[in-house]
Design a protein around this motif. Sequence first.
Motif, short mmCIF file in Angstrom:
data_model
loop_
_atom_site.label_atom_id
_atom_site.label_comp_id
_atom_site.label_asym_id
_atom_site.label_seq_id
_atom_site.Cartn_x
_atom_site.Cartn_y
_atom_site.Cartn_z
N ILE A 23 46.04 47.40 42.82
CA ILE A 23 45.89 46.86 41.47
C ILE A 23 45.78 47.99 40.46
O ILE A 23 45.51 49.13 40.83
N GLY A 26 41.60 46.71 36.70
CA GLY A 26 40.92 45.50 37.16
C GLY A 26 39.61 45.80 37.84
O GLY A 26 38.91 46.75 37.48
N TYR A 50 34.24 36.76 39.11
CA TYR A 50 35.35 36.57 38.17
C TYR A 50 34.87 36.51 36.72
O TYR A 50 35.61 36.89 35.81
N ALA A 61 36.92 39.60 34.03
CA ALA A 61 38.28 39.50 34.57
C ALA A 61 38.91 38.17 34.14
O ALA A 61 40.10 38.13 33.83
N GLY A 65 42.33 38.35 32.25
CA GLY A 65 43.33 38.23 33.31
C GLY A 65 43.45 39.48 34.17
O GLY A 65 44.52 39.75 34.72
N PRO A 67 43.27 41.86 37.34
CA PRO A 67 43.40 41.62 38.77
C PRO A 67 42.19 42.11 39.55
O PRO A 67 41.41 42.94 39.06
N ARG A 109 41.44 32.77 43.56
CA ARG A 109 42.80 32.36 43.20
C ARG A 109 42.81 30.97 42.57
O ARG A 109 43.58 30.70 41.65
N ALA A 113 42.72 33.72 39.28
CA ALA A 113 42.70 35.18 39.44
C ALA A 113 43.91 35.67 40.22
O ALA A 113 44.38 35.01 41.15
N THR A 114 44.37 36.85 39.85
CA THR A 114 45.35 37.59 40.63
C THR A 114 44.57 38.44 41.61
O THR A 114 43.75 39.27 41.19
N VAL A 115 44.77 38.23 42.90
CA VAL A 115 43.95 38.88 43.93
C VAL A 115 44.83 39.56 44.97
O VAL A 115 45.74 38.94 45.52
N GLU A 116 44.51 40.82 45.22
CA GLU A 116 45.08 41.58 46.33
C GLU A 116 43.93 41.78 47.32
O GLU A 116 42.76 41.73 46.94
#
Length: 140
Positions: A23, A26, A50, A61, A65, A67, A109, A113-116
Motif C-alpha cells: 500500500i 495508508g 477503520y 482511513a 479512503g 488503504p 472490506r 476499505a481497500t485492504v491488502e
Amino acid sequence: MRAVVQTVSRASVTVAGEIVGEIKDGLLVLLGVTHGDTRATVETMARKVYEVRLLDGERSASDVGAPLLVVSQFTLYGDARKGRRPTWQAAAPAEVAEPLFTAFVAALRARGATVETGRFRTQMLVESVNVGPNTLIIDL
C-alpha cells in the motif's frame, strides 16, 4: 484482540521473494488474536481501526479512503516478563486465529476499505515507512 496501527507512506509484505501485499499512504495494521476473541470482537476492532483518527488533520482511513495493509502478528501477545525467553500462551492457536483474522479483513472490506494482507502462517518480510511517526495500540 490487539492491533498496532501505524500511518505509513508505503508498506509491503514479501513472502519468498514475492510481494504479496503493498500500500501507499495508508495504515499498516499488525493484528494479534487471543483466546477470548469472537466475531463480535472482530467487528468492533474493524470499526475502531477503520475509523480511528490517526491520519493528518485528525482524519481516519474511512474519511479519506486510505488503504490498509493487515498482517497477522501473534507475537503481539508475547510475554517476556520472566526470564529471557518470551511465552506465547496468550496468543490464540492458528486454528482459532486464522478464521478471526480472515473475518477482520472481510469486516474492513464490508465497510468499504481497500485492504491488502500478508500470508497467515508464513515467514514474512514486512517493510514500512512510518509517517509522523504515528503508532497506536488498540486493545479489546
